[in-house]
Design a protein around this motif. Structure first.
Motif, PDB file in Angstrom:
ATOM      1  N   LEU A  20       9.239 -61.441  11.413  1.00  0.00           N
ATOM      2  CA  LEU A  20       9.389 -61.096  12.611  1.00  0.00           C
ATOM      3  C   LEU A  20       8.786 -62.028  13.318  1.00  0.00           C
ATOM      4  N   ASP A  21       9.660 -62.355  14.778  1.00  0.00           N
ATOM      5  CA  ASP A  21       9.116 -63.021  15.785  1.00  0.00           C
ATOM      6  C   ASP A  21       8.738 -62.199  16.978  1.00  0.00           C
ATOM      7  N   CYS A  22       7.762 -62.445  17.722  1.00  0.00           N
ATOM      8  CA  CYS A  22       7.339 -61.909  19.174  1.00  0.00           C
ATOM      9  C   CYS A  22       6.955 -63.118  19.933  1.00  0.00           C
ATOM     10  N   ARG A  28      -0.109 -66.557  27.802  1.00  0.00           N
ATOM     11  CA  ARG A  28      -0.144 -67.396  26.802  1.00  0.00           C
ATOM     12  C   ARG A  28      -0.989 -66.795  25.461  1.00  0.00           C
ATOM     13  N   VAL A  29      -0.109 -66.739  24.403  1.00  0.00           N
ATOM     14  CA  VAL A  29      -0.375 -66.123  23.263  1.00  0.00           C
ATOM     15  C   VAL A  29      -1.825 -66.725  22.916  1.00  0.00           C
ATOM     16  N   GLY A  30      -2.027 -68.162  22.880  1.00  0.00           N
ATOM     17  CA  GLY A  30      -3.034 -68.961  22.508  1.00  0.00           C
ATOM     18  C   GLY A  30      -4.407 -68.334  23.044  1.00  0.00           C
ATOM     19  N   GLY A  31      -4.314 -67.698  24.180  1.00  0.00           N
ATOM     20  CA  GLY A  31      -5.780 -67.332  24.849  1.00  0.00           C
ATOM     21  C   GLY A  31      -6.122 -65.881  24.551  1.00  0.00           C
ATOM     22  N   TYR A  32      -5.185 -65.184  23.686  1.00  0.00           N
ATOM     23  CA  TYR A  32      -5.621 -63.712  23.655  1.00  0.00           C
ATOM     24  C   TYR A  32      -5.327 -63.399  22.101  1.00  0.00           C
ATOM     25  N   GLY A  33      -5.944 -62.363  21.494  1.00  0.00           N
ATOM     26  CA  GLY A  33      -5.893 -61.686  20.471  1.00  0.00           C
ATOM     27  C   GLY A  33      -4.446 -61.012  20.582  1.00  0.00           C
ATOM     28  N   MET A  34      -3.722 -61.288  19.328  1.00  0.00           N
ATOM     29  CA  MET A  34      -2.324 -60.836  19.320  1.00  0.00           C
ATOM     30  C   MET A  34      -2.366 -60.068  17.834  1.00  0.00           C
ATOM     31  N   ASP A  62      -5.376 -53.054   4.747  1.00  0.00           N
ATOM     32  CA  ASP A  62      -5.292 -53.431   2.932  1.00  0.00           C
ATOM     33  C   ASP A  62      -3.681 -53.174   2.417  1.00  0.00           C
ATOM     34  N   SER A  63      -3.087 -52.372   3.028  1.00  0.00           N
ATOM     35  CA  SER A  63      -1.711 -52.151   2.465  1.00  0.00           C
ATOM     36  C   SER A  63      -0.745 -53.343   2.568  1.00  0.00           C
ATOM     37  N   VAL A  64      -1.318 -54.227   3.444  1.00  0.00           N
ATOM     38  CA  VAL A  64      -0.259 -55.539   3.580  1.00  0.00           C
ATOM     39  C   VAL A  64      -1.085 -56.925   2.922  1.00  0.00           C
ATOM     40  N   LYS A  65      -2.315 -56.536   2.908  1.00  0.00           N
ATOM     41  CA  LYS A  65      -3.055 -57.931   2.260  1.00  0.00           C
ATOM     42  C   LYS A  65      -2.627 -58.559   1.128  1.00  0.00           C
ATOM     43  N   GLY A  66      -2.260 -59.912   1.386  1.00  0.00           N
ATOM     44  CA  GLY A  66      -1.602 -60.726   0.197  1.00  0.00           C
ATOM     45  C   GLY A  66      -0.100 -60.704   0.301  1.00  0.00           C
ATOM     46  N   ARG A  67       0.499 -59.966   1.096  1.00  0.00           N
ATOM     47  CA  ARG A  67       1.898 -60.330   1.302  1.00  0.00           C
ATOM     48  C   ARG A  67       2.283 -60.330   2.578  1.00  0.00           C
ATOM     49  N   PHE A  68       1.613 -60.198   3.727  1.00  0.00           N
ATOM     50  CA  PHE A  68       1.969 -60.515   5.095  1.00  0.00           C
ATOM     51  C   PHE A  68       1.158 -61.408   5.428  1.00  0.00           C
ATOM     52  N   THR A  69       1.648 -62.281   6.511  1.00  0.00           N
ATOM     53  CA  THR A  69       0.869 -63.481   6.929  1.00  0.00           C
ATOM     54  C   THR A  69       1.283 -63.453   8.504  1.00  0.00           C
ATOM     55  N   ILE A  70       0.202 -63.241   9.575  1.00  0.00           N
ATOM     56  CA  ILE A  70       0.232 -63.596  10.787  1.00  0.00           C
ATOM     57  C   ILE A  70      -0.113 -64.845  11.332  1.00  0.00           C
ATOM     58  N   SER A  71       0.857 -65.529  12.236  1.00  0.00           N
ATOM     59  CA  SER A  71       0.738 -66.896  12.596  1.00  0.00           C
ATOM     60  C   SER A  71       0.922 -66.782  14.103  1.00  0.00           C
ATOM     61  N   ARG A  72       0.939 -68.222  14.683  1.00  0.00           N
ATOM     62  CA  ARG A  72       1.147 -68.088  16.118  1.00  0.00           C
ATOM     63  C   ARG A  72       1.564 -69.783  16.272  1.00  0.00           C
ATOM     64  N   ASP A  73       2.575 -69.866  17.112  1.00  0.00           N
ATOM     65  CA  ASP A  73       2.935 -71.203  17.680  1.00  0.00           C
ATOM     66  C   ASP A  73       2.852 -71.288  18.970  1.00  0.00           C
ATOM     67  N   ASN A  74       1.623 -71.745  19.504  1.00  0.00           N
ATOM     68  CA  ASN A  74       1.314 -71.922  20.870  1.00  0.00           C
ATOM     69  C   ASN A  74       2.584 -72.585  21.898  1.00  0.00           C
ATOM     70  N   ALA A  75       2.994 -73.669  21.253  1.00  0.00           N
ATOM     71  CA  ALA A  75       4.136 -74.477  21.970  1.00  0.00           C
ATOM     72  C   ALA A  75       5.345 -73.413  22.185  1.00  0.00           C
ATOM     73  N   LYS A  76       5.748 -72.595  21.398  1.00  0.00           N
ATOM     74  CA  LYS A  76       6.815 -71.641  21.561  1.00  0.00           C
ATOM     75  C   LYS A  76       6.336 -70.289  22.009  1.00  0.00           C
TER      76      LYS A  76
END
Length: 112
Positions: A20-22, A28-34, A62-76
């Motif tokens: 999923l993309d947001c 700027r997403v880099g400056g805030y919790g998302m 807990d239900s998604v730990k180990g299966r889901f990964t959140i990440s961020r691309d500040n440039a995009k």
């Protein structure tokens, strides 16, 4: 204007993956919790994952730990949710949150 636009949802078989993309505008997403949240039919919206602004540390339900990964691309100016090993109980509308704003949501269906 502050806006979050999610994409990437769809139908996937159990055990499959989706990303999923947001895309954010107006801040700027880099400056805030998302974070990502989800709401299944007949249930309340629930927390899924969060990424913190300065350290890039993350937390997960807990239900998604180990299966889901959140990440961020500040440039995009984009936040991602990589979902692996999907289960039928992951079926929900997934929402992105940041800067006090919700996105419109994207539907994820996990079914054979």
């Amino acid at each position: 204007q502050v806006q979050l636009v999610e994409s990437g949802g769809g139908l996937v078989q159990p055990g499959g993956s989706l990303r999923l993309d947001c895309v954010a505008s107006g801040f700027r997403v880099g400056g805030y919790g998302m974070s990502w949240h989800r709401q299944a039919p007949g249930k309340e919206r629930e927390f899924v994952a969060r990424i913190y602004p300065s350290s890039d540390s993350t937390s997960y339900a807990d239900s998604v730990k180990g299966r889901f990964t959140i990440s961020r691309d500040n440039a995009k100016n984009t936040v991602y949710l990589q979902m692996n090993k999907l289960k039928p109980e992951d079926t929900a509308v997934y929402y992105c949150w940041g800067y006090g704003t919700w996105g419109q949501g994207t539907q994820v269906n996990v079914s054979s």
